[in-house]
Design an enzyme around this catalytic site. Structure first.
Site, PDB file in Angstrom:
ATOM      1  N   LYS A 163       0.682  -1.194  -0.089  1.00 34.80           N
ATOM      2  CA  LYS A 163       0.090   0.114  -0.044  1.00 34.80           C
ATOM      3  C   LYS A 163       0.743   1.292  -0.240  1.00 34.80           C
ATOM      4  O   LYS A 163       2.025   1.105   0.737  1.00 34.80           O
ATOM      5  CB  LYS A 163      -0.812  -0.273   1.063  1.00 34.80           C
ATOM      6  CG  LYS A 163      -2.077   1.118   1.235  1.00 34.80           C
ATOM      7  CD  LYS A 163      -2.889   0.755   2.706  1.00 34.80           C
ATOM      8  CE  LYS A 163      -3.834   1.796   2.648  1.00 34.80           C
ATOM      9  NZ  LYS A 163      -4.620   1.571   3.956  1.00 34.80           N
ATOM     10  N   SER A 245      -9.441   1.635   3.179  1.00 35.73           N
ATOM     11  CA  SER A 245      -8.529   2.369   2.364  1.00 35.73           C
ATOM     12  C   SER A 245      -7.536   1.518   1.407  1.00 35.73           C
ATOM     13  O   SER A 245      -6.923   1.877   0.509  1.00 35.73           O
ATOM     14  CB  SER A 245      -7.815   3.282   3.114  1.00 35.73           C
ATOM     15  OG  SER A 245      -6.781   3.012   3.880  1.00 35.73           O
ATOM     16  N   THR A 266      -6.971   1.200  10.316  1.00 31.50           N
ATOM     17  CA  THR A 266      -7.318   1.839  11.460  1.00 31.50           C
ATOM     18  C   THR A 266      -8.489   1.575  11.939  1.00 31.50           C
ATOM     19  O   THR A 266      -8.689   1.336  13.011  1.00 31.50           O
ATOM     20  CB  THR A 266      -7.043   3.596  11.111  1.00 31.50           C
ATOM     21  OG1 THR A 266      -5.769   3.799  10.361  1.00 31.50           O
ATOM     22  CG2 THR A 266      -7.340   4.447  12.466  1.00 31.50           C
ATOM     23  N   GLY A 268     -11.261  -0.794   9.639  1.00 29.43           N
ATOM     24  CA  GLY A 268     -11.772  -1.449   8.524  1.00 29.43           C
ATOM     25  C   GLY A 268     -11.104  -1.464   7.217  1.00 29.43           C
ATOM     26  O   GLY A 268     -11.433  -2.003   6.073  1.00 29.43           O
ATOM     27  N   SER A 269     -10.005  -0.894   7.290  1.00 29.40           N
ATOM     28  CA  SER A 269      -9.103  -0.667   5.885  1.00 29.40           C
ATOM     29  C   SER A 269      -8.600  -1.866   5.344  1.00 29.40           C
ATOM     30  O   SER A 269      -7.965  -1.846   4.233  1.00 29.40           O
ATOM     31  CB  SER A 269      -8.351   0.504   6.018  1.00 29.40           C
ATOM     32  OG  SER A 269      -8.998   1.668   6.038  1.00 29.40           O
TER      33      SER A 269
END
Length: 603
Positions: A163, A245, A266, A268-269
């Site tokens: 990422k 994200s 943080t 759900g990402s």
């Protein structure tokens, strides 16, 4: 928008082109030739010929393994096996690499070609922001090391996508920007802690994945969009929401643009994009993996974890990236010995376990917004878990569930942490050509470069503005931080586990599933659960994205207390092996790359 970097598809390793040596043998029969010598000499000749034969046999086998010509010495060997890169596991790739059927250089070339097919062409998935121009050089060196010294780990020579908020040395040729032009060309002081571990293990950094800009902590903007990368979209339905994200990491791994990827969470990402992209995702316990060198939101909630196509691959990656790091003091609270998470891969892991279902709030469609088809699939999953030997305790509600939904404590903590920690990130950069040095500068940069950073439909930066307005640590902050730990932990997940004597909780991944674990710092494991039916009502999710949509996946999450990651991996593996849900549906045809290893090898 910047074009994706395309590295030259050359290995940098010269091929052996010399001619084979010529051997001359006597024209008379070999037996007569030997018998012409005295008896004692004949014995010496026979021993020498035997040694020569054994030596030539060994050389021929070695030459075959290294890919060099055999010069007429032929031995019966198995045909090369080229795994389908759409599903290829780490172990399958290692088997082929060890056998010499293909090299890591071949792998990099294949993945580069697959990315080129669908990233900015065809369906334009925009999963990858840039490729690593050093990847082929790294691969060639690791191929040599495999032949001469053996492999370092299960990830030796295996490509991985990061990422774009995970820091890598600029000298390698890649940026670390969180998707923002405000960080393009910036120079980080060091590799991220998890990157150091990956390099030590022999993994190859393939490139950087697109993401929701600044890990979706910018404003009310569609998941998967960043200024640098544009709108990333799901591969299971045209223009479907990939969730954020870690959206690019999820898309890229889902269709084999990489073998594995890393995401950050943080709240759900990792879990949400794993759910939406038919993947396994591990959001580890806070402090199990280092966040040093990762563009932050909050040190009290940020985690780094694997996103893979199988539970076994996820366990391999987590075993390598987990561990203490002096540059992240949260990691010093974890047990000193990092377990081998692959030992948790037990098909019978759910036998005799008590698994709770926290229905209140988390299975209420009017609160979660989930389509009813998700809950229907979840009920079937409960029966499967029971069939696997577990006792289902239903309901086993989280006592603080209603308070979690109503609480603003998470936003208070994240807003204050983000401003302070992002400003520290800017301060520690060696260079930043944009001139952005603070969060306030970033907001102004976005205003000044609106065409790139605030195009139509993506103007909002209200989260940045709210964070900038905070005044630092105060009594409200510390009260909110304490409330988070209680709501998610002692009066949340821990309370439910204790009240019902449970080993874990289970929920469908979409909705608010990630929040209790996020605010408590607890682990979540997500595995594929199902797919939206073909007649599901398609709804708008962003300016150009939709959700739900026919065939888009959704996941199943196991939640537990701090450092229960090992056990949760076992539960996820048992469910995955029984159901094999991922294999139930593939991406839409245009989103499936066609390049395979056989195309690179020309066979």
């Amino acid at each position: 928008m910047l074009p994706i970097y395309k590295a030259p598809l050359t290995s940098g390793v010269e091929s052996f082109t010399g001619k084979p040596p010529k051997f001359s043998f006597p024209t008379q029969p070999i037996t007569s030739f030997i018998l012409s010598f005295p008896k004692t000499t004949r014995k010496d000749i026979m021993r020498t010929l035997l040694r020569c034969f054994l030596l030539l046999s060994s050389l021929a086998i070695l030459q075959s393994a290294l890919g060099y010509p055999s010069y007429g010495l032929t031995f019966r060997t198995k045909a090369p096996i080229y795994p389908d890169l759409y599903e290829a596991s780490v172990l399958e790739l290692q088997t082929g690499l060890d056998a010499g059927h293909f090299s890591s250089v071949d792998l990099i070339k294949a993945y580069f070609s697959r990315i080129e097919e669908v990233n900015l062409q065809g369906p334009q998935l925009r999963a990858v922001i840039e490729l690593n121009p050093s990847a082929l050089t790294q691969a060639a060196a690791l191929d040599v090391e495999r032949r001469t010294k053996g492999k370092r780990s299960a990830l030796h020579g295996i490509p991985i996508i990061l990422k774009d908020n995970i820091g890598t040395l600029a000298s390698e040729g890649m940026n670390t920007t969180a998707g923002s032009f405000g960080l393009l060309g910036s120079v980080v002081p060091d590799d991220a802690g998890v990157v150091k571990r990956l390099r030590k293990a022999g993994a190859i950094l393939l490139g950087k994945a697109n993401l929701s800009e600044f890990a979706h902590f910018r404003g009310n903007i569609a998941s998967g969009w960043s200024g640098r990368g544009g709108q990333a979209t799901n591969a299971y339905f045209p223009n479907a929401d990939p969730c954020g994200s870690s959206s690019g990491s999820g898309i890229a791994t889902s269709i084999g643009l990489t073998s594995i990827s890393l995401g950050t969470e943080t709240d759900g990402s990792i879990i949400c994009p794993s759910s939406n992209n038919n993947l396994v995702g591990i959001k580890p316990t806070l402090g199990l993996t280092s966040r040093a060198g990762v563009i932050p939101i909050s040190s009290h909630q940020d985690t780094v974890g694997p996103m893979t196509r199988s539970m076994s691959d996820a366990a391999i990656v987590l075993s390598i990236i987990a561990g203490q790091d002096p540059n992240d003091n949260f990691t010093l609270s974890q047990p000193e010995h990092v377990p081998d998470f692959t030992k948790a891969l037990n098909k019978n892991a759910l036998r005799g376990k008590r698994i709770g279902v926290p229905r209140r709030v988390f299975l209420d469609d009017s609160i979660t917004g989930n389509d009813p088809s998700i809950n229907a699939a979840f009920e079937r999953a409960l029966r499967t878990i029971q069939d696997l030997g577990a006792t289902i305790v239903d309901p086993a509600d989280i006592p603080s569930a209603d308070e979690i939904v109503a609480s603003n404590s998470e936003n208070v903590v994240l807003s204050i942490d983000f401003k302070l920690e992002l400003n520290t990130w800017f301060h520690n950069l060696k260079e930043n050509p944009s001139g952005v040095q603070t969060l306030a500068d970033l907001i102004q940069f976005n205003n000044d470069h609106a065409a790139e950073e605030r195009p139509s439909g993506f103007e909002d930066q209200s989260v940045l503005i709210t964070s900038e307005a905070t005044k630092g640590f105060n009594s409200t902050y510390f009260a909110a931080l304490s409330a988070n730990h209680e709501l998610g932990g002692s009066r949340g997940i821990d309370a439910a586990l204790k009240m019902h004597n449970l080993d874990a909780l289970v929920l469908p991944a979409p909705g608010f599933t990630s929040t209790p674990a996020a605010i408590a710092g607890y682990p979540v494991i997500t595995v594929p659960l199902g797919f939206f039916p073909d007649d599901v009502t398609i709804q708008k999710a962003g300016p150009s994205t939709v959700y739900p949509a026919p065939g888009v996946p959704f996941g199943l999450s196991f939640l537990g207390t701090a450092f229960s990651d090992f056990d949760l991996i076992g539960y996820g593996y048992a469910y995955e092996q029984r159901t094999k849900t991922r294999l139930g549906r593939r991406a839409f045809s245009a989103a499936i790359p066609t390049t395979q290893l056989v195309d690179i090898l020309g066979g």
